[in-house]
Structures are given as structure tokens and as C-alpha cells.
Design a protein around this motif. Sequence first.
Motif: not given
Length: 504
Positions: A479-490
Motif C-alpha cells: 500500500l505504501v512506499p518502503l525504504v530498504a532498511l525497513e525491509v531488513a527490520g521486518r
Amino acid sequence: MIRAHSAEQVRAAEAPLLAAGDPLMLRAARALAERTRRRLAGAPAAGPRVLVLAGSGANGGDGLHAAALLRREGIGADAILTAERHHTGGAAALEDAGGTLHALDDLTPEELAELLAGAELVLDAILGIGGRPAVPPPLRPLLEAVRCSAVPVLAVDLPSFVDATTGETAPEALRAAETVTFGALKAGALLPGGAERCGELHLVDLGLAPHLGETPSLLRLEDADVRVLFPHPPREATKYSRGVVALAAGSEQYPGAAVLAASGAARAGAGMVRCLAPQSVLDLVLRERPEVVGHPVQPTTLDPSSLHLEDTGRIGALVVGPGLPGTDPRARAGAALLCRGDRFSRGVLDAGALEAIGAEDRFGPDVVLTPHAGEAARLARRLGADPDRPPPLLAAALASLTGATVLLKGPITVIAPGDGGPLRSQEDGTAQLASAGTGDVLAGVLGTLLAAGLPGPDAAAVAAILHGRAGRLASRDGLVPLVALEVAGRLPDALATILAPAPQ
């Protein structure tokens, strides 16, 4: 685990049943009619509701027999014959049930539009597993009219003009809301091109399983497979037994790539992450990830034949390339170490390291190359392969030429094992992952799984699942944009949703 098969494998499995007189077409037609009834549940009762686009072969016969069954149950169903020849048994059954057969060549554009306006569902039964990704010119106006009508499409066995084995698809091919596929999943339905046209897949069991053989054309992992494959540390585990990942990553041009790769590795469960990078990059990494062990290097003076890893301690997998320009000596040094395979036989070559692979280099299947489409094309040219092949054929060619497992990134991840085993495909992510740095996170995740001992193809598939699911969580399911570090965090959350026991 989902198993899918090539057109040739499906034909071979059907042959003994057909020779024994098994009525495969009628069984398929009954299942197709049942799925059509469910699709039409709640639709207005008056008027014709189903329009079959019937080709000349068995696929057209499936559609015509299904239309006859629907007619006998009071559901309006007619057909457009798309070729001079047609399945005579299916056509006779539909006419006997009161249906009308319209020859495409006899319809004016206005009559075609009128038929579509009265339909609530179109059955695409033009071609099945014999389809090729090219639409004959006489059929293009028909497909365009269906698209413009916005009538939902249910594909019969496979959307027409999709290659059942490779997924290669004609641009004009119809996009189905659902596909009812018979006997076995077709590999093309799970590969780029075909997957985008199939919609929701429904497999009808026709008894082919005993005849399909032990080796499918393509595999796709599911959550249950991840639960088995993911390395769970035993009570006596140490940081070394869990796996140590070494990253040759980050540069003055792209320092953040080392942070992202290290975060992916750490959040995926590495026992230890080492980073070999310039001190300025290590400072950035350690501010974000203080658990990482830094090993300063000077790429401008590094001996291209070695990364000087003698003093770094234990390493289970070597990840080379995130944030490295192709001219960085670490790229060629890392490729050379993984190519030799004496101390380092497990690892990842990503980004800049892909540019360091030469035509003479050979790796083992526990070395994984992770190109995106552009990188794969450039590597293919350098190795003397055709860069314009469909993704599954391109990935397989690169795996054959290098001996490495190839993870070809894209909306659907295609994995070609270096040992020549069946292709893998995973479709777990979101378009929001198409942003800078997410591939660096994937490289770190993959390095962790390799360091823990997973075979290259399994590590690649599990990494693709975890990375895709984490991207979905970070973007709220796209639904919303992401940034790469958020991917690692999840990553831990994504893993928890897979590993958590099912509610009783």
C-alpha cells in the motif's frame, strides 16, 4: 512444495490415460463448468451469460463441452469458433443443448460487441499447452474487443498465447481473473509472463500424478517448506555454529550498501557478521549495527588475487559485491576465492562482483549469483549467451555456464540451480521492493542462510520468500512506499508469521 511441469511432461502423462480410453476431456469439462457456476453465483438470471472462445483443439473441446453442461443446467452459454476447424464432439454437444456457435469470420465488429455486452464471463479456450507467445493477426481484433468489454475472463487450462513451459507471453494475451488448469500445474503459469496472465489458479486432479515422474520442471516453496528448511539453533548453539557471514561490501560511492547487507544478514539470524570495507564505511555500519565485526581494507591497494582473510577467523559464507563498483579489487578477489572453492565454496556474488565474473570462471551450486534483469543481460553477453532469452531460459543458461546457482531478481524471482536441478520460482514480494538498496538486504539474508549450511538453491528460495514477505510488511502489503532498511527490520516479523504454529 508446489510442483509444476512442462508441456512435454504433461502430454507424456496424459498419453497412457488417453490410450486406455479415460474420458479426460469430459472430466475437465465438468470441473470447468462447476468453477464457472461458482464464478456466476449471484449474477442476474436473465439472458446469455457465458461466451466461450473455442479454438480448434482439445482446449476448445473442453470449453464447448463445459458450455453444453452449463446450458443443460439453465445457464446461457454460447461460443465463438476462432478457427475453421473445431472440436466436433464439443460443438455437437453445445448445439444439442441449445447453444449457438458463431464463426468468428462471420461476425461483424458490431455483432461481436453485442455478444460481449450480453456476457458476464468469457471462457478463454482458444489454446492450451500447445500455445505459443504469438497471436495470429486475425485473432487480434477479438482479443482487443474482449479487453475493451471489461468482461471477466476465465482461462481454460492456461491463458491462450502463453508458453506452458517458459511463461513467455504474447503482449495481446488476455489477462484472466481465474485459470482452471487440468491434471498438473504448468510451469509457465508460475513464471514471469504467464503468472501475470493467470489470475487465481485452480488445479483439477485428473489422475496424472502417477505418470508425471519424480522430477518436475519447476518447484515453488511454501511456508511449510520454510519451516523445515530454516536453520533453528539447538540449545547448545554458538555464534560460530549458527554461521558466520563475511561481507565484502560498501565503498566511498555506495557506503550504505554495507549497512543494508549487514542488517539483512544480522536480522536473518547470522551468528556473526563480519564486514570487510574501508574504515569510513565501517564507521557507518557500526553506528547502525554495533554487533558487526569490522575488518578495515584499502581497496585501492588491495592485492586483486586475495582479500587477505587469513586473520579474520571463521567464515561460513562470503558475500561479495553490494555497493562495490566493478573496478573495486574486492570484487575480483572475492570472485576468485569462490571460484577456487578450496576455503570458500559457499557465498554470494552480487552487484559489482557480477562484473568480475569471467568466461573461464566456474563455481559450485552453493555459490549464488543475484543479478537483476540488466545485470543478467550484461553477464550473458560477456559469457557468450543470448541476453534476450525469457527469464527462466536466461537464468538456466547462466547457471549452466558458471556452475553457480542463479537468482534472477524481478517481480517473480527465478532460481536456476547450479547442479542442473528443476527451476525454482517465488512470488512473495511487492512492487514497492523496486527501490534502491533492497537487493543489498537480500544478499545479506542469502549469505546468512548459506553460512548456516542450506544448499544454494534452497537458500536462494528461502531468502526470496523472507525478503518478499518482509517487503510486504514494510509496505503494508504494497500500500505504501518502503525504504530498504525497513525491509531488513521486518525480517524477524516475516519469519515469525511463517514459523509460528498454526492455531488449533
